[in-house]
Design a protein around this motif. Structure first.
Motif, PDB file in Angstrom:
ATOM      1  N   THR A  63       0.849  -1.195   0.000  1.00 49.53           N
ATOM      2  CA  THR A  63       0.000   0.000   0.000  1.00 49.53           C
ATOM      3  C   THR A  63       0.882   1.243   0.000  1.00 49.53           C
ATOM      4  OG1 THR A  63      -1.718  -1.161   1.246  1.00 49.53           O
ATOM      5  CG2 THR A  63      -1.810   1.251   1.229  1.00 49.53           C
ATOM      6  N   THR A  64       0.689   2.104  -1.002  1.00 48.51           N
ATOM      7  CA  THR A  64       1.496   3.320  -1.117  1.00 48.51           C
ATOM      8  C   THR A  64       0.786   4.474  -0.416  1.00 48.51           C
ATOM      9  OG1 THR A  64       2.320   2.563  -3.249  1.00 48.51           O
ATOM     10  CG2 THR A  64       2.624   4.887  -2.714  1.00 48.51           C
ATOM     11  N   ILE A  65       1.479   5.109   0.523  1.00 49.43           N
ATOM     12  CA  ILE A  65       0.906   6.216   1.305  1.00 49.43           C
ATOM     13  C   ILE A  65       1.775   7.451   1.111  1.00 49.43           C
ATOM     14  CG2 ILE A  65       0.296   7.020   3.615  1.00 49.43           C
ATOM     15  CD1 ILE A  65      -0.183   4.128   4.409  1.00 49.43           C
ATOM     16  N   LEU A  66       1.159   8.540   0.643  1.00 51.04           N
ATOM     17  CA  LEU A  66       1.859   9.813   0.432  1.00 51.04           C
ATOM     18  C   LEU A  66       1.484  10.772   1.557  1.00 51.04           C
ATOM     19  CD1 LEU A  66       3.519  11.863  -1.198  1.00 51.04           C
ATOM     20  CD2 LEU A  66       1.477  12.312  -2.570  1.00 51.04           C
ATOM     21  N   ILE A  67       2.487  11.329   2.242  1.00 53.15           N
ATOM     22  CA  ILE A  67       2.284  12.291   3.334  1.00 53.15           C
ATOM     23  C   ILE A  67       2.717  13.663   2.832  1.00 53.15           C
ATOM     24  CG2 ILE A  67       2.771  12.839   5.736  1.00 53.15           C
ATOM     25  CD1 ILE A  67       3.815   9.916   6.003  1.00 53.15           C
ATOM     26  N   SER A  97       5.904  20.046   0.513  1.00 47.03           N
ATOM     27  CA  SER A  97       5.201  21.167  -0.105  1.00 47.03           C
ATOM     28  C   SER A  97       4.275  20.622  -1.183  1.00 47.03           C
ATOM     29  CB  SER A  97       6.199  22.162  -0.725  1.00 47.03           C
ATOM     30  OG  SER A  97       6.875  21.559  -1.815  1.00 47.03           O
ATOM     31  N   ALA A  98       3.372  21.476  -1.638  1.00 53.29           N
ATOM     32  CA  ALA A  98       2.469  21.062  -2.709  1.00 53.29           C
ATOM     33  C   ALA A  98       3.241  20.789  -3.995  1.00 53.29           C
ATOM     34  CB  ALA A  98       1.415  22.152  -2.936  1.00 53.29           C
ATOM     35  N   ARG A  99       4.199  21.669  -4.281  1.00 58.75           N
ATOM     36  CA  ARG A  99       4.967  21.514  -5.517  1.00 58.75           C
ATOM     37  C   ARG A  99       5.744  20.192  -5.519  1.00 58.75           C
ATOM     38  NH1 ARG A  99       8.075  26.709  -6.620  1.00 58.75           N
ATOM     39  NH2 ARG A  99       5.966  27.363  -7.098  1.00 58.75           N
ATOM     40  N   ALA A 100       6.304  19.821  -4.370  1.00 57.72           N
ATOM     41  CA  ALA A 100       7.081  18.581  -4.283  1.00 57.72           C
ATOM     42  C   ALA A 100       6.189  17.355  -4.405  1.00 57.72           C
ATOM     43  CB  ALA A 100       7.841  18.534  -2.958  1.00 57.72           C
ATOM     44  N   SER A 101       4.871  17.521  -4.179  1.00 60.57           N
ATOM     45  CA  SER A 101       3.975  16.363  -4.217  1.00 60.57           C
ATOM     46  C   SER A 101       3.382  16.099  -5.597  1.00 60.57           C
ATOM     47  CB  SER A 101       2.819  16.581  -3.235  1.00 60.57           C
ATOM     48  OG  SER A 101       1.926  17.577  -3.715  1.00 60.57           O
ATOM     49  N   ILE A 102       3.432  17.089  -6.499  1.00 65.30           N
ATOM     50  CA  ILE A 102       2.693  16.976  -7.756  1.00 65.30           C
ATOM     51  C   ILE A 102       3.182  15.812  -8.607  1.00 65.30           C
ATOM     52  CG2 ILE A 102       2.237  18.136  -9.954  1.00 65.30           C
ATOM     53  CD1 ILE A 102       2.058  20.767  -8.349  1.00 65.30           C
ATOM     54  N   ASP A 103       4.517  15.682  -8.774  1.00 66.58           N
ATOM     55  CA  ASP A 103       5.025  14.587  -9.600  1.00 66.58           C
ATOM     56  C   ASP A 103       4.713  13.237  -8.963  1.00 66.58           C
ATOM     57  OD1 ASP A 103       6.729  15.137  -7.495  1.00 66.58           O
ATOM     58  OD2 ASP A 103       8.490  14.333  -8.534  1.00 66.58           O
ATOM     59  N   LYS A 104       4.704  13.162  -7.624  1.00 62.55           N
ATOM     60  CA  LYS A 104       4.406  11.906  -6.935  1.00 62.55           C
ATOM     61  C   LYS A 104       2.933  11.548  -7.095  1.00 62.55           C
ATOM     62  CE  LYS A 104       8.068  12.758  -3.530  1.00 62.55           C
ATOM     63  NZ  LYS A 104       8.566  13.997  -4.124  1.00 62.55           N
ATOM     64  N   LEU A 105       2.067  12.554  -7.049  1.00 63.70           N
ATOM     65  CA  LEU A 105       0.643  12.306  -7.226  1.00 63.70           C
ATOM     66  C   LEU A 105       0.351  11.733  -8.607  1.00 63.70           C
ATOM     67  CD1 LEU A 105      -0.878  15.516  -5.581  1.00 63.70           C
ATOM     68  CD2 LEU A 105      -1.315  13.177  -4.852  1.00 63.70           C
ATOM     69  N   ASN A 106       0.998  12.308  -9.617  1.00 63.40           N
ATOM     70  CA  ASN A 106       0.705  11.902 -10.994  1.00 63.40           C
ATOM     71  C   ASN A 106       1.441  10.629 -11.404  1.00 63.40           C
ATOM     72  OD1 ASN A 106      -0.978  14.128 -11.391  1.00 63.40           O
ATOM     73  ND2 ASN A 106       0.766  15.442 -11.875  1.00 63.40           N
ATOM     74  N   ALA A 107       2.692  10.473 -10.950  1.00 61.78           N
ATOM     75  CA  ALA A 107       3.480   9.322 -11.374  1.00 61.78           C
ATOM     76  C   ALA A 107       3.155   8.074 -10.558  1.00 61.78           C
ATOM     77  CB  ALA A 107       4.975   9.640 -11.264  1.00 61.78           C
ATOM     78  N   ARG A 146       0.459   7.818  -8.115  1.00 63.36           N
ATOM     79  CA  ARG A 146      -0.968   7.692  -7.800  1.00 63.36           C
ATOM     80  C   ARG A 146      -1.149   6.856  -6.526  1.00 63.36           C
ATOM     81  NH1 ARG A 146      -4.256   9.899 -11.278  1.00 63.36           N
ATOM     82  NH2 ARG A 146      -6.073   8.817 -10.465  1.00 63.36           N
ATOM     83  N   PRO A 147      -0.845   7.455  -5.358  1.00 62.53           N
ATOM     84  CA  PRO A 147      -0.841   6.707  -4.088  1.00 62.53           C
ATOM     85  C   PRO A 147      -2.217   6.132  -3.746  1.00 62.53           C
ATOM     86  CG  PRO A 147       0.119   8.903  -3.845  1.00 62.53           C
ATOM     87  CD  PRO A 147      -0.531   8.872  -5.173  1.00 62.53           C
ATOM     88  N   ASP A 148      -2.209   5.083  -2.927  1.00 62.97           N
ATOM     89  CA  ASP A 148      -3.458   4.478  -2.455  1.00 62.97           C
ATOM     90  C   ASP A 148      -4.101   5.325  -1.366  1.00 62.97           C
ATOM     91  OD1 ASP A 148      -3.177   2.025  -4.038  1.00 62.97           O
ATOM     92  OD2 ASP A 148      -1.478   1.624  -2.730  1.00 62.97           O
ATOM     93  N   ILE A 149      -3.271   5.957  -0.531  1.00 56.63           N
ATOM     94  CA  ILE A 149      -3.764   6.789   0.565  1.00 56.63           C
ATOM     95  C   ILE A 149      -2.925   8.068   0.601  1.00 56.63           C
ATOM     96  CG2 ILE A 149      -4.121   6.949   3.076  1.00 56.63           C
ATOM     97  CD1 ILE A 149      -4.259   3.870   3.118  1.00 56.63           C
ATOM     98  N   ILE A 150      -3.588   9.222   0.811  1.00 58.67           N
ATOM     99  CA  ILE A 150      -2.899  10.515   0.819  1.00 58.67           C
ATOM    100  C   ILE A 150      -3.257  11.265   2.098  1.00 58.67           C
ATOM    101  CG2 ILE A 150      -2.595  12.716  -0.383  1.00 58.67           C
ATOM    102  CD1 ILE A 150      -3.738  11.197  -2.906  1.00 58.67           C
ATOM    103  N   PHE A 151      -2.251  11.624   2.893  1.00 53.83           N
ATOM    104  CA  PHE A 151      -2.446  12.519   4.039  1.00 53.83           C
ATOM    105  C   PHE A 151      -2.090  13.935   3.594  1.00 53.83           C
ATOM    106  CE2 PHE A 151      -2.122   8.498   6.265  1.00 53.83           C
ATOM    107  CZ  PHE A 151      -3.058   8.645   7.279  1.00 53.83           C
ATOM    108  N   LEU A 152      -3.058  14.852   3.687  1.00 57.95           N
ATOM    109  CA  LEU A 152      -2.884  16.200   3.141  1.00 57.95           C
ATOM    110  C   LEU A 152      -3.085  17.255   4.224  1.00 57.95           C
ATOM    111  CD1 LEU A 152      -2.594  18.186   0.748  1.00 57.95           C
ATOM    112  CD2 LEU A 152      -5.052  17.928   0.361  1.00 57.95           C
TER     113      LEU A 152
END
Length: 584
Positions: free
Chosen positions: A464-468, A495-505, A507-513
């Protein structure tokens, strides 16, 4: 442009046209009633773009418009800046600030964008087109046709531009802007000083609060120890009184006459009442100190309800005006919880129902709302509880007085104790009542005590991929350490900018924002995500959220998690568990 009326057009063919374009923007802004500073900002942005057209494309055109809002009112000035040059290379790098130029190219474009409220640009090898809007602080009635015609005639009558006069006006604008900046700088310095003083006060206040909290904790612990020690001490003499009363009443040492039996019964009843008070005080002290033992055992719901039926039958003898009604379950289930504590909760609720019902009935039902829980209902047709007293009934030693009922037995400890015991059984008690129309107490408990803990042990996040997404190192660390035992793939962005490529490339299963990011707000970042990702998002924030913010955010995320909650780690795991199991 949609919802816009053309007001003027300026061709850019020479250096003087750049100055004319700036002047035209300021004239239009002054005519519609913008403040002097807003006029300067619009004129400066237009001047930068016009200079870019002349410098890099040789020629072009500015078209100015009056912008309408949805109600047809004037709410801003819009313009098109058009050229047929070779286009802007490295446009995206220029706009996001990563392009480094040795000639200064791109600086004017970025500056103009910052001065506008809405800014769109299209560029290719066939030319560049910029659409921008500067909004007014307060919409106003849209000019009628006669006013617009008169203004256009005034623009035509102004004659040929005087560059020297325009230069003088620009110098005056610069002085005005510098003065405004100086005032703002002074305001910032004053605010910074005020914040520094406030921070010192807050630190001192926190220190005082921490000291007070510690004193309150120690006082609470002392009270619990006192209750516990004293109630234990009281038990021995109370037991002696009860037992000797029984001996006297039994006639072992000689028969008593009727009057003596009556006196002994008074002593025995008073001792029993005092013993009950001692027991409740001891239980309450043990709950508050955390020393109470919960011993789950397996037992049948049918057998348990038979015990409840026996209890209500005995109470009905003491309250002849009240009829007990017990609805037994249609099917049996097995519970694994503390039998004695559950019985104690229901005994207190049922006893209260009898006490506060002068005449009528007390109904006991049991439901199974889902596979994991049971819900007991204790309903009476008694005096009811007013809305302002419904929270007070769970306070220790609180007894609601009623003119219709006098000399009610009890100590005011039954409901507070029942509520605390229900919490220890991972359940809860809720109340619904209207004064004069009776009360309903609901007790919901899990069938399996400790099922929440077993759920945590069974949680498996491998794969499970989790992006914080959070700029706080401490908050990211807390989430990471909480989830690491369950073996997820953890990715972090500060930061938001640092997360954009991770979001698109990825596509995490769970995102803490986090909502308060340093570059772009978390809410704006959430809006930029596609809809399929919204239900993977847990908004994780320390920001207090009002009702309007919650209503706006909840449809666009899986859950709202407050960092300030006392049970933050448990709620975090609940959110992750729900998301992980939904994706299986």
């Amino acid at each position: 442009m949609r919802d816009a009326l053309p007001i003027s057009s300026v061709p850019i063919l020479s250096e003087i046209d750049v100055v004319l374009c700036r002047q035209r923007a300021k004239q239009i802004a002054g005519w519609v009633g913008m403040s002097q500073l807003e006029q300067i900002r619009l004129a400066t942005g237009v001047s930068e773009l016009a200079r870019n057209i002349f410098q890099y494309a040789s020629q072009g055109r500015f078209n100015f418009y009056l912008q309408r809002d949805a109600r047809g009112q004037l709410n801003g000035i819009a313009f098109d800046a058009i050229d047929q040059g070779k286009g802007i290379a490295q446009l995206q790098e220029i706009l996001d600030g990563s392009y480094v130029s040795t000639t200064g190219m791109g600086v004017g474009l970025v500056g103009a964008k910052r001065l506008m409220d809405d800014f769109q640009i299209e560029s290719s090898d066939k030319g560049t087109r910029i659409r921008a809007i500067k909004y007014m602080g307060q919409p106003r009635p849209f000019p009628d046709e006669a006013q617009i015609v008169a203004f256009r005639q005034q623009l035509n009558a102004d004659g040929e531009l005087d560059p020297y006069k325009e230069l003088q006006l620009q110098s005056e604008d610069l002085l005005l802007t510098n003065n405004e900046l100086r005032i703002r700088q002074q305001e910032l310095e004053d605010t910074a000083q005020e914040l520094e003083n406030t921070n010192k006060g807050v630190v001192a206040l926190y220190s005082e609060l921490e000291k007070t909290a510690q004193e309150l904790k120690e006082a609470g612990e002392s009270k619990s120890r006192f209750f516990s020690n004293m109630t234990h001490e009281f038990r021995t003499p109370i037991n002696i009184i009860e037992n000797i009363s029984k001996l006297l009443a039994s006639g072992v040492d000689g028969q008593l006459n009727a009057e003596q039996l009556k006196q002994v019964k008074f002593i025995s009843d008073a001792a029993a009442e005092l013993a009950n008070l001692i027991t409740e005080l001891l239980d309450l002290a043990e709950v508050q100190s955390g020393r109470i033992e919960i011993a789950p055992t397996r037992f049948s719901l049918f057998a348990f309800m038979e015990e409840i039926e026996t209890l209500t039958t005995s109470l009905a003898i003491r309250y002849p005006g009240v009829t007990p009604l017990i609805q037994l379950p249609t099917s049996d289930v097995c519970l694994n919880t503390d039998h004695g504590r559950l019985f104690q909760i229901l005994r207190n609720l049922i006893s209260n129902a009898f006490k506060y019902t002068p005449a009528g009935n007390v109904k006991i039902k049991v439901f199974q709302p889902d596979d994991a829980h049971l819900e007991f209902l204790v309903e009476d047709t008694g005096i009811g509880i007013s809305a302002e007293n419904q929270a007070r009934v769970f306070e220790e030693f609180c007894r609601i007085k009623s003119p219709n009922l006098k000399n009610i037995e009890g100590t005011g400890l039954g409901l507070p104790l029942a509520q605390k015991l229900a919490t220890l059984l991972n359940g809860r008690i809720s109340l619904s009542s209207r004064e004069g129309q009776g009360s309903r107490f609901y007790v919901q408990i899990p069938l399996e005590l400790g099922s929440e803990q077993s759920d945590e042990r069974e949680l498996d996040l491998s794969g499970t991929t989790i992006l914080i997404i959070d700029d706080s190192d401490a908050d990211r660390y807390l989430i990471r350490r909480t989830l690491e035992p369950y073996d997820p793939v953890l990715i972090e962005a500060d930061s938001a900018r640092a997360s954009i490529d991770k979001l698109n490339a990825v596509r995490p299963d769970i995102i803490f924002l986090d909502l308060e990011l340093p570059d772009i707000s978390g809410e704006d970042l959430l809006a930029s995500m596609d809809w399929s990702m919204h239900q993977r998002v847990v908004i994780n924030t320390a920001k207090p959220l009002g009702d309007e913010e919650r209503a706006r955010l909840e449809p666009h995320c899986h859950a709202l998690l407050l960092k300030t909650q006392a049970d933050y780690s448990e709620r975090l795991l609940q959110c992750v568990r729900a998301l992980a199991w939904r994706q299986e």
